[in-house]
Design a protein around this motif. Structure first.
Motif, PDB file in Angstrom:
ATOM      1  N   LEU A 192       0.866  -1.187   0.000  1.00 44.33           N
ATOM      2  CA  LEU A 192       0.000   0.000   0.000  1.00 44.33           C
ATOM      3  C   LEU A 192       0.897   1.230   0.000  1.00 44.33           C
ATOM      4  O   LEU A 192       1.140   1.865   1.025  1.00 44.33           O
ATOM      5  CB  LEU A 192      -0.915  -0.056   1.227  1.00 44.33           C
ATOM      6  CG  LEU A 192      -1.952  -1.173   1.136  1.00 44.33           C
ATOM      7  CD1 LEU A 192      -2.278  -1.733   2.491  1.00 44.33           C
ATOM      8  CD2 LEU A 192      -3.215  -0.689   0.450  1.00 44.33           C
ATOM      9  N   VAL A 196      -0.140   4.825   1.451  1.00 48.77           N
ATOM     10  CA  VAL A 196      -0.694   4.989   2.806  1.00 48.77           C
ATOM     11  C   VAL A 196       0.291   5.782   3.644  1.00 48.77           C
ATOM     12  O   VAL A 196       1.476   5.437   3.742  1.00 48.77           O
ATOM     13  CB  VAL A 196      -0.985   3.617   3.458  1.00 48.77           C
ATOM     14  CG1 VAL A 196      -1.377   3.790   4.917  1.00 48.77           C
ATOM     15  CG2 VAL A 196      -2.090   2.897   2.709  1.00 48.77           C
ATOM     16  N   THR A 247      -5.042  -5.836   1.470  1.00 53.64           N
ATOM     17  CA  THR A 247      -3.648  -6.155   1.141  1.00 53.64           C
ATOM     18  C   THR A 247      -3.531  -6.972  -0.151  1.00 53.64           C
ATOM     19  O   THR A 247      -2.521  -6.874  -0.842  1.00 53.64           O
ATOM     20  CB  THR A 247      -2.956  -6.937   2.281  1.00 53.64           C
ATOM     21  OG1 THR A 247      -3.727  -8.106   2.557  1.00 53.64           O
ATOM     22  CG2 THR A 247      -2.816  -6.092   3.527  1.00 53.64           C
ATOM     23  N   PHE A 294      -8.099   1.391  11.853  1.00 52.28           N
ATOM     24  CA  PHE A 294      -8.216   0.094  12.541  1.00 52.28           C
ATOM     25  C   PHE A 294      -9.324   0.169  13.580  1.00 52.28           C
ATOM     26  O   PHE A 294      -9.462   1.184  14.277  1.00 52.28           O
ATOM     27  CB  PHE A 294      -6.891  -0.269  13.215  1.00 52.28           C
ATOM     28  CG  PHE A 294      -5.752  -0.442  12.239  1.00 52.28           C
ATOM     29  CD1 PHE A 294      -5.819  -1.392  11.236  1.00 52.28           C
ATOM     30  CD2 PHE A 294      -4.623   0.356  12.322  1.00 52.28           C
ATOM     31  CE1 PHE A 294      -4.780  -1.550  10.327  1.00 52.28           C
ATOM     32  CE2 PHE A 294      -3.576   0.207  11.427  1.00 52.28           C
ATOM     33  CZ  PHE A 294      -3.654  -0.743  10.424  1.00 52.28           C
ATOM     34  N   MET A 333       6.251   5.299  10.966  1.00 53.62           N
ATOM     35  CA  MET A 333       5.661   5.072  12.293  1.00 53.62           C
ATOM     36  C   MET A 333       6.378   3.920  13.001  1.00 53.62           C
ATOM     37  O   MET A 333       7.036   3.117  12.355  1.00 53.62           O
ATOM     38  CB  MET A 333       4.153   4.773  12.174  1.00 53.62           C
ATOM     39  CG  MET A 333       3.795   3.491  11.433  1.00 53.62           C
ATOM     40  SD  MET A 333       2.004   3.200  11.334  1.00 53.62           S
ATOM     41  CE  MET A 333       1.624   2.684  13.013  1.00 53.62           C
ATOM     42  N   GLU A 392       6.710   1.496   7.385  1.00 50.22           N
ATOM     43  CA  GLU A 392       5.824   2.302   6.531  1.00 50.22           C
ATOM     44  C   GLU A 392       4.394   1.962   6.951  1.00 50.22           C
ATOM     45  O   GLU A 392       4.096   0.796   7.233  1.00 50.22           O
ATOM     46  CB  GLU A 392       5.992   1.898   5.056  1.00 50.22           C
ATOM     47  CG  GLU A 392       7.371   2.096   4.493  1.00 50.22           C
ATOM     48  CD  GLU A 392       7.634   3.536   4.092  1.00 50.22           C
ATOM     49  OE1 GLU A 392       6.680   4.331   4.046  1.00 50.22           O
ATOM     50  OE2 GLU A 392       8.814   3.849   3.832  1.00 50.22           O
ATOM     51  N   ALA A 393       3.503   2.939   6.921  1.00 52.11           N
ATOM     52  CA  ALA A 393       2.135   2.707   7.406  1.00 52.11           C
ATOM     53  C   ALA A 393       1.413   1.593   6.630  1.00 52.11           C
ATOM     54  O   ALA A 393       0.583   0.881   7.177  1.00 52.11           O
ATOM     55  CB  ALA A 393       1.339   4.003   7.325  1.00 52.11           C
ATOM     56  N   GLY A 394       1.773   1.422   5.346  1.00 44.40           N
ATOM     57  CA  GLY A 394       1.052   0.431   4.534  1.00 44.40           C
ATOM     58  C   GLY A 394       1.786  -0.893   4.390  1.00 44.40           C
ATOM     59  O   GLY A 394       1.431  -1.697   3.517  1.00 44.40           O
ATOM     60  N   VAL A 453       3.141  -4.759   5.064  1.00 41.04           N
ATOM     61  CA  VAL A 453       2.627  -5.997   5.669  1.00 41.04           C
ATOM     62  C   VAL A 453       3.711  -6.596   6.566  1.00 41.04           C
ATOM     63  O   VAL A 453       4.905  -6.317   6.407  1.00 41.04           O
ATOM     64  CB  VAL A 453       2.156  -7.029   4.610  1.00 41.04           C
ATOM     65  CG1 VAL A 453       0.917  -6.542   3.890  1.00 41.04           C
ATOM     66  CG2 VAL A 453       3.261  -7.401   3.638  1.00 41.04           C
ATOM     67  N   ASP A 463       6.999  -8.299   5.235  1.00 42.66           N
ATOM     68  CA  ASP A 463       8.094  -7.420   4.801  1.00 42.66           C
ATOM     69  C   ASP A 463       8.850  -6.845   5.988  1.00 42.66           C
ATOM     70  O   ASP A 463      10.082  -6.725   5.965  1.00 42.66           O
ATOM     71  CB  ASP A 463       7.541  -6.289   3.928  1.00 42.66           C
ATOM     72  CG  ASP A 463       7.081  -6.807   2.568  1.00 42.66           C
ATOM     73  OD1 ASP A 463       7.534  -7.898   2.178  1.00 42.66           O
ATOM     74  OD2 ASP A 463       6.269  -6.137   1.926  1.00 42.66           O
ATOM     75  N   TYR A 507       2.332 -13.826  -1.832  1.00 42.13           N
ATOM     76  CA  TYR A 507       1.909 -12.504  -1.343  1.00 42.13           C
ATOM     77  C   TYR A 507       0.399 -12.297  -1.474  1.00 42.13           C
ATOM     78  O   TYR A 507      -0.071 -11.175  -1.546  1.00 42.13           O
ATOM     79  CB  TYR A 507       2.657 -11.383  -2.082  1.00 42.13           C
ATOM     80  CG  TYR A 507       3.927 -10.964  -1.364  1.00 42.13           C
ATOM     81  CD1 TYR A 507       3.943  -9.824  -0.561  1.00 42.13           C
ATOM     82  CD2 TYR A 507       5.088 -11.706  -1.467  1.00 42.13           C
ATOM     83  CE1 TYR A 507       5.084  -9.433   0.109  1.00 42.13           C
ATOM     84  CE2 TYR A 507       6.242 -11.327  -0.811  1.00 42.13           C
ATOM     85  CZ  TYR A 507       6.233 -10.195  -0.027  1.00 42.13           C
ATOM     86  OH  TYR A 507       7.362  -9.823   0.637  1.00 42.13           O
ATOM     87  N   CYS A 534       1.825 -12.187   4.947  1.00 36.84           N
ATOM     88  CA  CYS A 534       1.816 -11.348   3.736  1.00 36.84           C
ATOM     89  C   CYS A 534       0.514 -10.585   3.594  1.00 36.84           C
ATOM     90  O   CYS A 534       0.412  -9.672   2.783  1.00 36.84           O
ATOM     91  CB  CYS A 534       2.051 -12.195   2.488  1.00 36.84           C
ATOM     92  SG  CYS A 534       0.674 -13.295   2.097  1.00 36.84           S
ATOM     93  N   THR A 535      -0.523 -10.989   4.334  1.00 34.81           N
ATOM     94  CA  THR A 535      -1.807 -10.288   4.232  1.00 34.81           C
ATOM     95  C   THR A 535      -2.125  -9.529   5.525  1.00 34.81           C
ATOM     96  O   THR A 535      -3.227  -8.997   5.664  1.00 34.81           O
ATOM     97  CB  THR A 535      -2.961 -11.278   3.939  1.00 34.81           C
ATOM     98  OG1 THR A 535      -2.989 -12.259   4.978  1.00 34.81           O
ATOM     99  CG2 THR A 535      -2.809 -11.951   2.597  1.00 34.81           C
ATOM    100  N   MET A 536      -1.189  -9.528   6.456  1.00 35.28           N
ATOM    101  CA  MET A 536      -1.444  -8.877   7.745  1.00 35.28           C
ATOM    102  C   MET A 536      -0.738  -7.527   7.783  1.00 35.28           C
ATOM    103  O   MET A 536       0.490  -7.454   7.657  1.00 35.28           O
ATOM    104  CB  MET A 536      -0.920  -9.769   8.885  1.00 35.28           C
ATOM    105  CG  MET A 536      -1.193  -9.224  10.254  1.00 35.28           C
ATOM    106  SD  MET A 536      -2.939  -8.859  10.549  1.00 35.28           S
ATOM    107  CE  MET A 536      -3.603 -10.485  10.885  1.00 35.28           C
ATOM    108  N   LEU A 537      -1.503  -6.473   7.915  1.00 34.52           N
ATOM    109  CA  LEU A 537      -0.890  -5.145   8.003  1.00 34.52           C
ATOM    110  C   LEU A 537      -0.069  -5.071   9.289  1.00 34.52           C
ATOM    111  O   LEU A 537      -0.571  -5.379  10.388  1.00 34.52           O
ATOM    112  CB  LEU A 537      -1.976  -4.069   7.983  1.00 34.52           C
ATOM    113  CG  LEU A 537      -2.596  -3.870   6.588  1.00 34.52           C
ATOM    114  CD1 LEU A 537      -3.965  -3.245   6.669  1.00 34.52           C
ATOM    115  CD2 LEU A 537      -1.658  -3.044   5.704  1.00 34.52           C
ATOM    116  N   ALA A 556       0.980  -2.623  11.019  1.00 33.41           N
ATOM    117  CA  ALA A 556       0.500  -1.673  12.031  1.00 33.41           C
ATOM    118  C   ALA A 556      -0.690  -2.221  12.809  1.00 33.41           C
ATOM    119  O   ALA A 556      -0.905  -1.878  13.963  1.00 33.41           O
ATOM    120  CB  ALA A 556       0.108  -0.363  11.351  1.00 33.41           C
ATOM    121  N   LYS A 557      -1.465  -3.099  12.164  1.00 32.46           N
ATOM    122  CA  LYS A 557      -2.678  -3.633  12.807  1.00 32.46           C
ATOM    123  C   LYS A 557      -2.322  -4.489  14.025  1.00 32.46           C
ATOM    124  O   LYS A 557      -3.089  -4.572  14.979  1.00 32.46           O
ATOM    125  CB  LYS A 557      -3.466  -4.465  11.785  1.00 32.46           C
ATOM    126  CG  LYS A 557      -4.794  -4.999  12.300  1.00 32.46           C
ATOM    127  CD  LYS A 557      -5.558  -5.672  11.182  1.00 32.46           C
ATOM    128  CE  LYS A 557      -6.975  -6.033  11.571  1.00 32.46           C
ATOM    129  NZ  LYS A 557      -7.124  -7.012  12.592  1.00 32.46           N
TER     130      LYS A 557
END
Ligand SMILES: Cc1cc2nc3c(=O)[nH]c(=O)nc-3n(C[C@H](O)[C@H](O)[C@H](O)COP(=O)(O)OP(=O)(O)OC[C@H]3O[C@@H](n4cnc5c(N)ncnc54)[C@H](O)[C@@H]3O)c2cc1C
Ligand code: FES
Ligand code: FES
Lengths: 285, 156
Positions: free
Chosen positions: A4, A7, A40, A52, B1, B17-19, B21, B24, B39, B58-61, B63-64
């Motif tokens: 992303l 973002v 994603t 979130f 962040m 980076e905010a975006g 996953v 990475d 990915y 690979c699909t988990m942000l 930051a989350k």
């Protein structure tokens, strides 16, 4: 690989109002994150902000006398493992949930993320249609309840610019109701080629009430109302199940795509409705 | 962040980076045992445990999951002191090229935690999201059953 790219910031609001305010102010550049799978896997370059919902207390499965109430950030795993689901409609909804995708993905897919878009590839929506779920949507200062069919009559893109899905309510059906679902898929992480779900109220062998849904046709899930009208009021027998299989095959609205012809989908749809009804009378085979 | 995780029991803080996953972020910071492939959430090679449950990183942000406990394959056993699953995978020939192995073992680890005595079907169902091009899965299933036995006997 930065997925992303554009973002710039993440928000973890403390209230639904705060989340909605960020969404509204963002001019379409903010996105609510449920599990984050769609976000994603299909990154949208116009997105600059992520919202979130972790702090909103929306991960819960509760019950009152009439409903099972599921919070939007509850995952498929959360719902499938909830004690109240073990016996809900004889555990059949739990089975449907644990059969979709893989454990890895079920741990991440949220109810809110599955509901907020009318994706043809969601296996949750056909089940929710058959169960006549109620979708709870909040704009901050209000919560509105939509019957699922009405929810998907909205322009979701517009609605979701100023609201979030906060939960889903499932009626508690008594023992006269039965649920069944079937899903045609080549492997766990592939998009289902067809899925069907039926909720039926059967009293003294008569089908009093029924909802039937079709998904992955390819196209968003919908209620098969012609099929419901065919069955309503009839005596459930093996012959009726056979007849209904043929009726489904001729009348179900499915389409072809690169994976499957229309005729093959119709054929499977007919087998599925027949098998679900046979299962309801305990007479498979 | 900034994000903070506990990775394999050690507290870590990373600039992200905010975006980004999680996959990475982990690899950029030296956790090369977490493999990246599709990915898209379809192969399972990037599996890690987040607060004890397996996810495709690979699909988990990233930051989350700020503040979470993350376990990679190195968090369950070492070369000197392998986990029974790691021993059993070697013993049963369940590793060929080894690319899928970290993810597969972590999913099996989560399975055995919640179900110490799984049937073949339980194992097959759990491995649904972990693709292996080499083994044909049979040895993996055998290895997981062997590990279950070893764990029950308190071996390893
Ligand atoms: C490889 C793969 C295989 C899959 N297989 C299946 C399968 O077999 N069956 C199946 O049913 N699903 C499957 N899925 C999952 C499904 O296709 C979607 O990815 C999933 O439902 C998205 O859920 P999420 O919680 O991750 O949503 P997100 O990606 O977080 O969000 C999806 C959309 O909904 C919005 N949103 C999220 N939560 C809310 C909310 N509370 N209020 C308002 N808007 C919200 C987001 O802004 C976004 O637009 C699969 C996904 C992948 C990647
Ligand atoms: S790299 Fe994550 S599932 Fe394939
Ligand atoms: S051992 Fe090579 S992919 Fe599994």
């Amino acid at each position: 690989m930065l997925k992303l790219k554009n973002v710039k910031s993440c928000f973890t609001p403390n209230s639904i109002q705060e989340a909605v305010d960020i969404l509204k102010k963002s001019d379409g550049k903010a996105v609510i994150v449920g599990g984050g799978l769609d976000i994603t896997v299909f990154p949208n370059p116009t997105i600059e902000q992520l919202i979130f919902l972790n702090k909103l207390g929306l991960t819960y499965i509760r019950e009152d006398d009439e409903n099972i109430k599921i919070g939007a950030t509850s995952t498929i795993t959360d719902v499938a493992k909830a004690p109240v689901m073990q016996n809900y409609l004889k555990g059949k909804v739990k089975i449907a949930l644990t059969e979709l995708a893989s454990e890895l993905l079920r741990n991440q897919i949220t109810m809110g993320g599955s509901i907020a878009r009318h994706h043809f590839y969601s296996d949750i929506l056909p089940a929710l249609y058959a169960l006549r779920a109620k979708i709870m949507v909040s704009g901050g200062e209000f919560v509105e309840e939509f019957f699922i069919d009405d929810f998907y009559r909205n322009d979701l893109k517009v609605l979701m610019e100023s609201c979030i899905v906060v939960g889903v309510h499932l009626n508690k059906y008594d023992d006269s109701f039965q649920f069944g679902s079937k899903r045609f898929v080549r492997n766990a992480t592939d998009i289902a080629l067809l899925n069907m779900a039926i909720l039926a109220q059967i009293e003294e062998d008569i089908i009093k009430d029924i909802s039937i849904s079709v998904g992955s046709r390819p196209g968003p899930a919908y209620r098969f109302e012609q099929g419901e009208a065919f069955l309503r009021g009839k005596k459930l027998t093996k012959v009726l199940a056979e007849d209904f299989g043929l009726f489904t095959k001729s009348n179900v609205d499915v389409a072809k795509d690169m994976h499957l012809s229309r005729e093959y989908r119709q054929h499977i749809a007919g087998i599925y409705t027949k098998e679900i009804l046979l299962d309801f009378i305990g007479g498979v085979g | 962040m900034k994000v903070r995780y506990s990775i394999n029991g050690k507290k870590k803080e990373f600039e992200i980076e905010a975006g980004e996953v999680l996959l990475d972020v982990l690899r950029r910071n030296g956790y090369f045992e977490v493999k990246g492939n599709c990915y898209m959430g379809t192969c399972g090679t990037c599996t890690v445990l987040i607060d004890g449950l397996p996810y495709t990183s690979c699909t988990m942000l990233a930051a989350k999951v700020d503040g979470s406990e993350i376990t990679t394959i190195k968090g369950i056993g070492t070369l000197q002191n392998p986990h029974p699953l790691q021993k059993a995978f070697v013993e049963k020939g369940a590793v060929q090229c080894g690319f899928c192995t970290p993810g597969t073992i972590l999913v099996a680890y989560a399975l055995l935690k919640s179900n110490p005595d799984p049937t073949d079907d339980d194992i097959k169902k759990m491995l649904d999201g972990n693709l292996c091009r080499c083994t044909g899965y049979v040895q993996q299933i055998e290895a997981i059953k062997l590990a279950a036995k070893m764990l029950k006997k308190g071996d390893g």
